[in-house]
Design a protein around this motif. Structure first.
Motif, short mmCIF file in Angstrom:
data_model
loop_
_atom_site.label_atom_id
_atom_site.label_comp_id
_atom_site.label_asym_id
_atom_site.label_seq_id
_atom_site.Cartn_x
_atom_site.Cartn_y
_atom_site.Cartn_z
N LYS A 181 12.47 -4.28 43.76
CA LYS A 181 13.88 -4.45 44.12
C LYS A 181 14.57 -5.45 43.19
O LYS A 181 15.76 -5.31 42.88
CB LYS A 181 13.99 -4.95 45.56
N LEU A 182 13.81 -6.46 42.75
CA LEU A 182 14.36 -7.51 41.90
C LEU A 182 14.32 -7.15 40.42
O LEU A 182 14.75 -7.94 39.57
CB LEU A 182 13.58 -8.81 42.13
N GLY A 183 13.79 -5.98 40.10
CA GLY A 183 13.70 -5.55 38.70
C GLY A 183 12.63 -6.27 37.92
O GLY A 183 12.75 -6.45 36.70
N ILE A 184 11.56 -6.66 38.60
CA ILE A 184 10.47 -7.38 37.96
C ILE A 184 9.22 -6.51 37.91
O ILE A 184 8.83 -5.91 38.91
CB ILE A 184 10.15 -8.69 38.73
N ASP A 185 8.64 -6.42 36.73
CA ASP A 185 7.39 -5.68 36.52
C ASP A 185 6.23 -6.66 36.67
O ASP A 185 6.08 -7.57 35.85
CB ASP A 185 7.40 -5.05 35.13
N ILE A 186 5.40 -6.47 37.70
CA ILE A 186 4.33 -7.43 37.96
C ILE A 186 3.25 -7.41 36.89
O ILE A 186 2.41 -8.31 36.83
CB ILE A 186 3.69 -7.20 39.35
N ASN A 187 3.26 -6.41 36.02
CA ASN A 187 2.25 -6.33 34.96
C ASN A 187 2.64 -7.11 33.71
O ASN A 187 1.79 -7.38 32.86
CB ASN A 187 2.00 -4.87 34.60
N LYS A 188 3.91 -7.46 33.59
CA LYS A 188 4.37 -8.23 32.44
C LYS A 188 4.30 -9.73 32.73
O LYS A 188 4.11 -10.16 33.86
CB LYS A 188 5.83 -7.87 32.11
N GLY A 189 4.52 -10.52 31.68
CA GLY A 189 4.63 -11.96 31.85
C GLY A 189 6.05 -12.36 32.21
O GLY A 189 6.93 -11.51 32.36
N ARG A 239 9.43 -6.53 20.86
CA ARG A 239 8.14 -6.69 21.54
C ARG A 239 8.28 -7.59 22.76
O ARG A 239 7.62 -7.37 23.78
CB ARG A 239 7.11 -7.30 20.58
N MET A 240 9.14 -8.59 22.67
CA MET A 240 9.33 -9.52 23.79
C MET A 240 9.90 -8.80 25.01
O MET A 240 9.56 -9.13 26.14
CB MET A 240 10.26 -10.67 23.37
N ARG A 241 10.74 -7.81 24.78
CA ARG A 241 11.30 -7.05 25.90
C ARG A 241 10.20 -6.34 26.68
O ARG A 241 10.30 -6.16 27.90
CB ARG A 241 12.32 -6.03 25.40
N GLN A 242 9.17 -5.91 25.98
CA GLN A 242 8.06 -5.22 26.62
C GLN A 242 7.01 -6.18 27.16
O GLN A 242 6.24 -5.84 28.05
CB GLN A 242 7.42 -4.26 25.62
N LEU A 243 7.00 -7.40 26.61
CA LEU A 243 5.99 -8.39 26.98
C LEU A 243 6.39 -9.21 28.21
O LEU A 243 5.54 -9.62 29.00
CB LEU A 243 5.77 -9.32 25.79
N PHE A 244 7.71 -9.41 28.37
CA PHE A 244 8.20 -10.35 29.37
C PHE A 244 9.17 -9.72 30.37
O PHE A 244 9.94 -8.80 30.03
CB PHE A 244 8.97 -11.50 28.71
N ASN A 245 9.17 -10.27 31.58
CA ASN A 245 10.30 -10.16 32.50
C ASN A 245 11.21 -11.36 32.23
O ASN A 245 10.73 -12.50 32.20
CB ASN A 245 9.83 -10.28 33.96
N PHE A 295 -1.57 -7.52 25.11
CA PHE A 295 -0.98 -6.95 26.32
C PHE A 295 -1.21 -5.44 26.38
O PHE A 295 -1.58 -4.89 27.42
CB PHE A 295 0.51 -7.28 26.35
N LEU A 296 -1.01 -4.78 25.25
CA LEU A 296 -1.19 -3.33 25.22
C LEU A 296 -2.65 -2.92 25.43
O LEU A 296 -2.94 -1.98 26.17
CB LEU A 296 -0.70 -2.76 23.88
N LYS A 297 -3.55 -3.65 24.79
CA LYS A 297 -4.96 -3.25 24.81
C LYS A 297 -5.69 -3.73 26.07
O LYS A 297 -6.55 -3.03 26.60
CB LYS A 297 -5.68 -3.81 23.58
N HIS A 298 -5.37 -4.95 26.52
CA HIS A 298 -6.17 -5.57 27.58
C HIS A 298 -5.34 -6.06 28.78
O HIS A 298 -5.90 -6.68 29.68
CB HIS A 298 -6.97 -6.75 27.01
N LYS A 299 -4.04 -5.80 28.77
CA LYS A 299 -3.16 -6.24 29.86
C LYS A 299 -3.18 -7.76 30.04
O LYS A 299 -3.04 -8.27 31.16
CB LYS A 299 -3.52 -5.55 31.18
N ILE A 300 -3.39 -8.48 28.94
CA ILE A 300 -3.38 -9.94 28.97
C ILE A 300 -1.92 -10.42 28.99
O ILE A 300 -1.15 -10.12 28.08
CB ILE A 300 -4.10 -10.54 27.75
N LYS A 301 -1.56 -11.18 30.02
CA LYS A 301 -0.18 -11.63 30.15
C LYS A 301 0.10 -12.87 29.31
O LYS A 301 -0.79 -13.69 29.06
CB LYS A 301 0.13 -11.95 31.62
#
Length: 220
Positions: free
Chosen positions: A75-83, A201-207, A172-178
């Motif tokens: 709801k808040l637009g946050i992806d829990i898989n990203k940093g 890349r930062m857009r994909q790496l971070f919320n 992040f892509l290979k190992h989901k390391i935040k």
């Protein structure tokens, strides 16, 4: 050893219950989280620490992220898989929150908070080994992203944090390391500092979680 009751935390012999454990899942209570964060904040930063009313929305977002509350995060637009990239004016409390919030989830993997200027200084001494070091599978929160000096090793300049962010993106892509970070800069300033490729890349790496520009300096 992970506590069997991570939703119950003891500080100075006082027990704080952050929610209820039902069917092996913790249902957190935000008001109880705030009470504990106020107590823990005073222990970490001194008796003057407090969570300001105008920051409740930011804290609510961050709490939901740290407890991995998927429904609210969506709801808040946050992806829990990203940093998290926590931005805001100088002194608004970014670093304190990133130091404080992991305390509500003692059963989760902790990250190391590292000032970006220390990373740049390390590069000046050890060169590209520094980039390799921070491109490992540890969790980091890079503090004050964008204000670090340009690295210089044997006469050659290097945008050290830009290179590290590219490495962290690959992790992040290979190992989901935040990766997490705090910054005083806005999106345009970050792109000017690191270039379009890193910014992409930062857009994909971070919320992005941002304080209001009008947020006061709480250190005054």
């Amino acid at each position: 050893m992970i506590s069997q009751k991570p939703h119950i935390i003891v500080e100075d012999s006082v027990q704080y219950q952050l929610g209820e454990l039902k069917e092996n899942q913790i249902h957190y209570d935000f008001d109880k989280l705030l009470i504990y964060l106020d107590v823990k904040g005073k222990l970490l930063f001194g008796k003057k620490f407090k969570i300001f009313e105008e920051d409740r929305e930011i804290v609510f977002k961050l709490c939901n992220y740290f407890i991995q509350e998927e429904v609210n995060c969506k709801k808040l637009g946050i992806d829990i898989n990203k940093g998290i990239l926590l931005s805001g004016p100088v002194g608004c409390g970014k670093t304190s929150l990133m130091k404080l919030l992991p305390s509500i989830v003692p059963h989760h993997r902790i990250y190391q908070i590292t000032p970006t200027r220390n990373v740049a200084f390390a590069f000046n001494h050890t060169g590209y080994k520094t980039i390799e070091h921070f491109g490992n599978q540890k969790f980091y929160c890079f503090d004050d992203l964008g204000v670090e000096p340009t690295g210089r090793f044997f006469g050659k300049d290097c945008n050290v944090m830009g290179e590290i962010l590219l490495s962290r993106y690959d992790l992040f892509l290979k190992h989901k390391i935040k990766t997490h970070a705090t910054t005083n800069l806005n999106a345009k300033e970050l792109e000017d500092r690191y270039g379009n490729r890193v910014r992409s890349r930062m857009r994909q790496l971070f919320n992005l979680v941002a304080f209001e520009k009008s947020s006061e300096d709480k250190r005054i």
